[in-house]
Enzyme design. Sequence first.
Site, short mmCIF file in Angstrom:
data_model
loop_
_atom_site.label_atom_id
_atom_site.label_comp_id
_atom_site.label_asym_id
_atom_site.label_seq_id
_atom_site.Cartn_x
_atom_site.Cartn_y
_atom_site.Cartn_z
N TYR A 95 1.06 -1.71 0.28
CA TYR A 95 0.00 -0.44 -0.22
C TYR A 95 1.46 1.61 0.00
CZ TYR A 95 -4.52 -2.28 0.31
OH TYR A 95 -5.13 -3.25 0.52
N GLU A 137 -8.24 -6.41 5.47
CA GLU A 137 -7.96 -7.60 4.83
C GLU A 137 -6.99 -8.29 5.75
OE1 GLU A 137 -5.48 -5.55 1.91
OE2 GLU A 137 -7.51 -4.86 0.83
#
Length: 315
Positions: A95, A137
């Site tokens: 990310y 997640e």
Amino acid sequence: MLSEHTIRVIKSTVPVLEVHGEAITRHFYETMFTAHPELLNIFNHANQKQGRQQAALANMVYTAALHIDNLSSILPTVRQVAHKHRSLGIVPEQYAIVGTYLLQAIKDVLGDAATDEIITAWGEAYNVIADAFIGIEQDMYTEAENQTGGWEGFRTFKVAKKVQESEIITSFYLVPDDGQPIASYKPGQYISIKIQPEAQSFTQIRQYSLSDTPGKPYYRISVKRELGGLERPNGVISTYLHDHIEEGSQVELSAPAGDFTLDAEDKRPVVLLSGGVGLTPMISMLNTLVHLNENRAITFYMQVRMVNLTRSVIT
């Protein structure tokens, strides 16, 4: 939480993103893959070439900006994408990479219009959204690994049986190479399959719906051979599965994922709608409903170009 000032700045970029969103995401992927080619082991190359991934990301960025003052409203979309990310093996460190090159793409494409104030606001917003993805997640990774028969990452399976269902659809019955139990799943979910065809520099990951009732000692996927044409090539992985993966071949799978599922607790009549190979998750739902034998009314509408399927796929 984002400040009111940050929210106002992000909102002000909505018209710009509507016009330049895909230019930004195209530039983003180009620069990111140049700097981090290892990420090509994760992303769908076909979607990249056809522009679908760029369009999808542009739409997500636009939607996030539009609803930045009420991010909870896009939570269903976040969860849907998070299922995909978990099945691909996306990790938190990635990310940070995405954030760096997305902000750089905004600056490169918009030029002077991308003021320091706008870049700072988008940096703050991206971190909030990324943290939401990472948290969701992580819960999904924990659940996938700790469930009965579950596992982390990708696990080696072998093809126990290969069945040609029609001229263009073939089913693969997949069993774990280690002989241990496998995780159950909800009818409608999918698995990710990871393959590196000969002469390919990177692994390729594709998602295929599970096409049989949960609780079996195998996973079944029913794969359409994706034939190309003037505007697109043949499907790389679908044709490879048809032509090169045989009984006894090994493949890598991630645990089942996906939020498009049958609610087995709801006892109302069921209507199933599908088009083409989109029937595969419906077959899992239909087989499950028949197996439950609850005398629920079931109506199945299916649109296909040709019907030449064996009983094993449509019952």
